[in-house]
Motif scaffolding. Structure first.
Motif, PDB file in Angstrom:
ATOM      1  N   ARG A   1      11.004   2.952  -2.155  1.00 32.26           N
ATOM      2  CA  ARG A   1      12.152   3.143  -2.511  1.00 32.26           C
ATOM      3  C   ARG A   1      13.267   3.732  -1.523  1.00 32.26           C
ATOM      4  NH1 ARG A   1      15.107   2.375  -7.632  1.00 32.26           N
ATOM      5  NH2 ARG A   1      16.923   3.408  -7.683  1.00 32.26           N
ATOM      6  N   ASN A   2      12.375   4.923  -1.041  1.00 34.87           N
ATOM      7  CA  ASN A   2      13.321   5.719  -0.131  1.00 34.87           C
ATOM      8  C   ASN A   2      13.209   4.975   1.275  1.00 34.87           C
ATOM      9  OD1 ASN A   2      13.398   7.964  -2.010  1.00 34.87           O
ATOM     10  ND2 ASN A   2      11.575   8.774  -1.402  1.00 34.87           N
ATOM     11  N   LYS A   3      11.982   4.428   1.480  1.00 36.56           N
ATOM     12  CA  LYS A   3      12.381   3.714   2.798  1.00 36.56           C
ATOM     13  C   LYS A   3      13.262   2.477   2.763  1.00 36.56           C
ATOM     14  CE  LYS A   3       8.042   3.107   4.734  1.00 36.56           C
ATOM     15  NZ  LYS A   3       8.344   3.909   6.142  1.00 36.56           N
ATOM     16  N   MET A   4      13.280   1.738   1.759  1.00 37.76           N
ATOM     17  CA  MET A   4      14.208   0.601   1.763  1.00 37.76           C
ATOM     18  C   MET A   4      15.776   1.267   1.583  1.00 37.76           C
ATOM     19  SD  MET A   4      12.408  -2.016  -1.040  1.00 37.76           S
ATOM     20  CE  MET A   4      13.684  -3.281  -0.709  1.00 37.76           C
ATOM     21  N   THR A   5      15.966   2.212   0.867  1.00 42.74           N
ATOM     22  CA  THR A   5      17.308   2.955   1.029  1.00 42.74           C
ATOM     23  C   THR A   5      17.528   3.156   2.601  1.00 42.74           C
ATOM     24  OG1 THR A   5      16.833   3.743  -1.108  1.00 42.74           O
ATOM     25  CG2 THR A   5      18.648   4.718   0.176  1.00 42.74           C
ATOM     26  N   ARG A   6      16.556   4.021   3.153  1.00 45.16           N
ATOM     27  CA  ARG A   6      16.916   4.254   4.790  1.00 45.16           C
ATOM     28  C   ARG A   6      17.212   3.203   5.393  1.00 45.16           C
ATOM     29  NH1 ARG A   6      13.408   4.640   8.557  1.00 45.16           N
ATOM     30  NH2 ARG A   6      11.334   4.438   7.304  1.00 45.16           N
ATOM     31  N   LEU A   7      16.422   2.033   5.208  1.00 48.24           N
ATOM     32  CA  LEU A   7      16.364   0.679   6.202  1.00 48.24           C
ATOM     33  C   LEU A   7      17.767  -0.022   5.606  1.00 48.24           C
ATOM     34  CD1 LEU A   7      12.860  -0.244   6.238  1.00 48.24           C
ATOM     35  CD2 LEU A   7      14.117   1.026   7.975  1.00 48.24           C
ATOM     36  N   GLY A   8      18.492   0.179   4.544  1.00 46.89           N
ATOM     37  CA  GLY A   8      19.599  -0.595   4.172  1.00 46.89           C
ATOM     38  C   GLY A   8      19.137  -1.822   3.172  1.00 46.89           C
ATOM     39  N   LEU A   9      18.072  -1.521   2.728  1.00 50.51           N
ATOM     40  CA  LEU A   9      17.603  -2.780   1.727  1.00 50.51           C
ATOM     41  C   LEU A   9      17.798  -2.338   0.500  1.00 50.51           C
ATOM     42  CD1 LEU A   9      14.042  -3.574   3.529  1.00 50.51           C
ATOM     43  CD2 LEU A   9      16.408  -4.881   3.655  1.00 50.51           C
ATOM     44  N   LEU A  10      18.152  -1.330  -0.042  1.00 51.61           N
ATOM     45  CA  LEU A  10      18.733  -0.899  -1.063  1.00 51.61           C
ATOM     46  C   LEU A  10      19.736   0.302  -1.174  1.00 51.61           C
ATOM     47  CD1 LEU A  10      15.369  -0.308  -3.294  1.00 51.61           C
ATOM     48  CD2 LEU A  10      17.026  -2.125  -3.486  1.00 51.61           C
ATOM     49  N   ASN A  11      20.862  -0.029  -2.018  1.00 53.13           N
ATOM     50  CA  ASN A  11      21.844   1.217  -1.845  1.00 53.13           C
ATOM     51  C   ASN A  11      21.566   2.170  -2.910  1.00 53.13           C
ATOM     52  OD1 ASN A  11      22.267   0.375  -4.643  1.00 53.13           O
ATOM     53  ND2 ASN A  11      24.023  -1.099  -4.047  1.00 53.13           N
ATOM     54  N   GLU A  12      22.338   3.186  -2.964  1.00 56.25           N
ATOM     55  CA  GLU A  12      21.990   4.333  -3.597  1.00 56.25           C
ATOM     56  C   GLU A  12      21.847   4.366  -4.989  1.00 56.25           C
ATOM     57  OE1 GLU A  12      24.788   7.451  -2.749  1.00 56.25           O
ATOM     58  OE2 GLU A  12      24.139   7.969  -0.670  1.00 56.25           O
ATOM     59  N   GLU A  13      22.396   3.201  -5.525  1.00 59.09           N
ATOM     60  CA  GLU A  13      22.086   2.985  -7.082  1.00 59.09           C
ATOM     61  C   GLU A  13      20.859   1.983  -7.286  1.00 59.09           C
ATOM     62  OE1 GLU A  13      25.222   2.561  -5.309  1.00 59.09           O
ATOM     63  OE2 GLU A  13      25.576   4.467  -6.399  1.00 59.09           O
ATOM     64  N   GLY A  14      20.336   1.713  -6.165  1.00 58.82           N
ATOM     65  CA  GLY A  14      18.887   1.085  -6.384  1.00 58.82           C
ATOM     66  C   GLY A  14      19.184  -0.469  -6.439  1.00 58.82           C
ATOM     67  N   GLN A  15      20.406  -0.944  -5.840  1.00 55.42           N
ATOM     68  CA  GLN A  15      20.647  -2.365  -5.871  1.00 55.42           C
ATOM     69  C   GLN A  15      20.207  -3.170  -4.727  1.00 55.42           C
ATOM     70  OE1 GLN A  15      24.721  -2.468  -7.313  1.00 55.42           O
ATOM     71  NE2 GLN A  15      24.006  -2.799  -9.465  1.00 55.42           N
TER      72      GLN A  15
ATOM     73  N   GLY B   1       0.689  -1.382  -0.145  1.00 49.94           N
ATOM     74  CA  GLY B   1      -0.136  -0.202   0.178  1.00 49.94           C
ATOM     75  C   GLY B   1       1.054   1.340   0.107  1.00 49.94           C
ATOM     76  N   LEU B   2       2.067   1.080  -0.414  1.00 49.97           N
ATOM     77  CA  LEU B   2       3.055   2.345  -0.838  1.00 49.97           C
ATOM     78  C   LEU B   2       3.113   2.670  -2.094  1.00 49.97           C
ATOM     79  CD1 LEU B   2       5.600   1.136   1.661  1.00 49.97           C
ATOM     80  CD2 LEU B   2       4.021   2.587   2.319  1.00 49.97           C
ATOM     81  N   SER B   3       3.535   4.047  -2.205  1.00 53.09           N
ATOM     82  CA  SER B   3       3.898   4.478  -3.775  1.00 53.09           C
ATOM     83  C   SER B   3       5.356   3.956  -3.824  1.00 53.09           C
ATOM     84  CB  SER B   3       3.980   5.848  -3.766  1.00 53.09           C
ATOM     85  OG  SER B   3       5.140   6.610  -2.804  1.00 53.09           O
ATOM     86  N   ARG B   4       5.770   3.644  -5.208  1.00 47.62           N
ATOM     87  CA  ARG B   4       6.878   3.204  -5.579  1.00 47.62           C
ATOM     88  C   ARG B   4       8.044   3.856  -4.966  1.00 47.62           C
ATOM     89  NH1 ARG B   4      10.932   2.556  -9.440  1.00 47.62           N
ATOM     90  NH2 ARG B   4      11.342   0.552 -10.236  1.00 47.62           N
ATOM     91  N   VAL B   5       8.140   5.316  -5.181  1.00 49.09           N
ATOM     92  CA  VAL B   5       9.097   6.118  -4.588  1.00 49.09           C
ATOM     93  C   VAL B   5       9.355   6.106  -3.397  1.00 49.09           C
ATOM     94  CG1 VAL B   5       9.722   8.719  -4.500  1.00 49.09           C
ATOM     95  CG2 VAL B   5       8.717   7.964  -6.766  1.00 49.09           C
ATOM     96  N   GLY B   6       8.084   6.020  -2.443  1.00 52.66           N
ATOM     97  CA  GLY B   6       7.939   5.818  -1.078  1.00 52.66           C
ATOM     98  C   GLY B   6       8.711   4.687  -0.632  1.00 52.66           C
TER      99      GLY B   6
END
Length: 504
Positions: A486-500, A479-484
């Motif tokens: 992505r930002n949340k996963m980056t903050r939690l360390g599940l994605l790096n800044e390149e989106g991997q 129930g989230l937006s894709r951008v939201g």
């Protein structure tokens, strides 16, 4: 931009010196111009330059002392056939034109007085033709030389396909029940009759069907699959048998069905037990006669297809209950292969885990070392109701959550972690105390917010893994937006800044 090509050589033969000079002035910026006032001088130039810079175009006047332009260009065709031949004449002699085209292979006939724009256009086209002919000759030669190399590459690819999709793709331990199945598949592959594969959902029935195909003489023909339980009868019939234009509303053109697409190869019909008796009659005819009628068609179509069917139902019981035709059952089950569930072959779990970790490493582009012994112990203790498909999703989840390249037991899904800790009373821990959420909360030291973030991270990671790393689908599920997301996963360390995918 490519490198500029050097100007091509142009030989102009004309007994009128002024005409030679006029042509040279017109084209000298685009061609290396050689001039000759008679055929003898032209021969010397062609011979001299033949080994150094071949003359690409010969432009010759028709009427010259001693010989005609057509006669000279006929000699050029015999001795220097690569040159593009053009004749220039102030006389409209039809016989000479015909003779020039037939005998001398003249490409173009220009009349005097010529116009500079016209002359340049003809010569440019001649130059392009010369380059195309040389390129064609070069590619033909390369193809001739590379044919043995290409044949070797094809043979290598065939070997790779066999190891990846043939019998070697049936991964199992030496003492596993699947070892006998793999041997049986290798024997059945050489015989051209239907095979019925049974087993629970997720055990790998399609993998066995592919192994049959790619180990058989049909391996170079198509392997086509269709889930029979996913479509109603009318759509399934059009998918398998095809239709003719106008057979129904929306049929704007003829369409070949899957039986035609699989001609010469193998057609895998999954969930065959979900088909209706009416459809089973039509399928039986194809198996018996080797032909069918497309929807809206009048003429039968013959095909040469090996049918491999699969089901998670007990077809013998379905026959007794009257839900499956007995004659079709015996036609499909000339040989039956039952693939046991994963809980009955726990010996295969370490082999499968190693393979799935390697697949996750490729798909996530993340360095992985393997599973820890404690994690493997819990994976082995679990009953795996979803079989190999469920295990693949769990390994992908663990790979996403891995911080150090190792797949740890603390990241296991709750149902697997609980099953793996049952009966560990000697450690003084109850089932509730051993739950993954207890471990996650206990592992997140500090404030309530830190502990809530740990739970949030675990939920997102599990959902991300279950959707095989697809951000859009994960966002919709949560129930989230894709951008939201992505930002949340980056903050939690599940994605790096390149989106991997990152660790932890």
């Amino acid at each position: 931009m490519g490198e500029a090509q050097p100007p091509l050589g142009l030989l102009v033969v004309d007994d009128e010196v002024r005409s030679l000079e006029a042509i040279e002035r017109t084209v000298e910026e685009e061609f290396t111009v050689f001039t000759a006032t008679n055929a003898e001088a032209a021969r010397e130039l062609l011979t001299t330059w033949a080994e150094r810079a071949p003359i690409a175009i010969v432009l010759c006047d028709q009427r010259m002392p001693g010989t005609s332009g057509v006669a000279f260009l006929k000699e050029v065709r015999e001795r220097w056939p690569q040159a593009i031949r053009i004749i220039l004449s102030g006389y409209t002699d039809a016989e000479a034109i015909i003779a020039g085209i037939n005998d001398a292979g003249i490409w173009q006939f220009l009349l005097k007085p010529w116009q500079p724009e016209q002359l340049l256009l003809v010569l440019r086209r001649a130059a392009e033709l010369w380059r195309l002919i040389r390129e064609h000759e070069r590619l033909t030669q390369e193809l001739r030389v590379s044919a043995p190399y290409l044949a070797g590459q094809v043979a290598q690819k065939r070997t790779e396909v066999y190891h990846r999709l043939g019998c070697d793709a049936i991964l199992c331990a030496p003492q596993s029940p699947l070892a006998e199945i793999r041997q049986l598949v290798a024997r059945l592959a050489t015989y051209d009759f239907p095979v019925l594969i049974t087993g629970e959902s997720g055990v790998g029935k399609e993998m066995v069907a592919r192994a049959l195909h790619y180990s058989s003489p049909r391996s170079e023909a198509p392997f086509v699959t269709q889930n029979c339980g996913a479509l109603p009868d009318t759509l399934l019939e059009s998918e398998l048998f095809g239709y003719r234009k106008g057979a129904f509303t929306g049929a704007n053109e003829d369409r070949a069905g899957l039986f035609q697409q699989a001609d010469g190869g193998t057609l895998f019909l999954d969930e065959i037990g979900d088909t209706s008796p009416a459809f089973q009659v039509k399928l039986l005819r194809v198996l018996q006669e080797g032909e069918f009628r497309p929807l809206g068609g009048n003429k039968p179509v013959r095909v040469n297809v090996r049918v491999v069917a699969a089901t998670n139902r007990n077809l013998a019981e379905e026959v007794q209950a009257g839900r499956f035709r007995e004659d079709l059952y015996y036609r499909l089950a000339t040989f039956a292969i039952h693939v046991p569930p994963l809980r009955e072959r726990q010996v295969d779990i370490p082999v499968l885990v190693d393979h799935l970790v390697a697949e996750a490493e490729k798909s996530l582009q993340k360095r992985l070392h393997g599973v820890t012994p404690a994690c493997l112990e819990r994976l082995t203790a679990y009953s795996w109701p979803g079989n190999v498909r469920e295990m693949a999703n769990e390994i992908l989840r663990l790979a996403v959550l891995s911080e150090d390249g190792w797949l740890h037991e603390r990241h296991l899904s709750p149902r697997i972690a609980v099953a793996g800790t049952t009966g560990r009373g000697s450690e003084g821990r109850t089932t509730a105390e051993s739950s993954p959420f207890t471990e996650i909360i206990g592992g997140a030291k500090g404030s309530l917010r830190a502990r809530l973030e740990a739970i949030e991270k675990a939920i997102i990671a599990e959902t991300f893994a279950s959707h095989r790393g697809n951000l859009s689908r994960t966002a919709r599920a949560l129930g989230l937006s894709r951008v939201g997301l992505r930002n949340k996963m980056t903050r939690l360390g599940l994605l790096n800044e390149e989106g991997q995918s990152g660790g932890g």
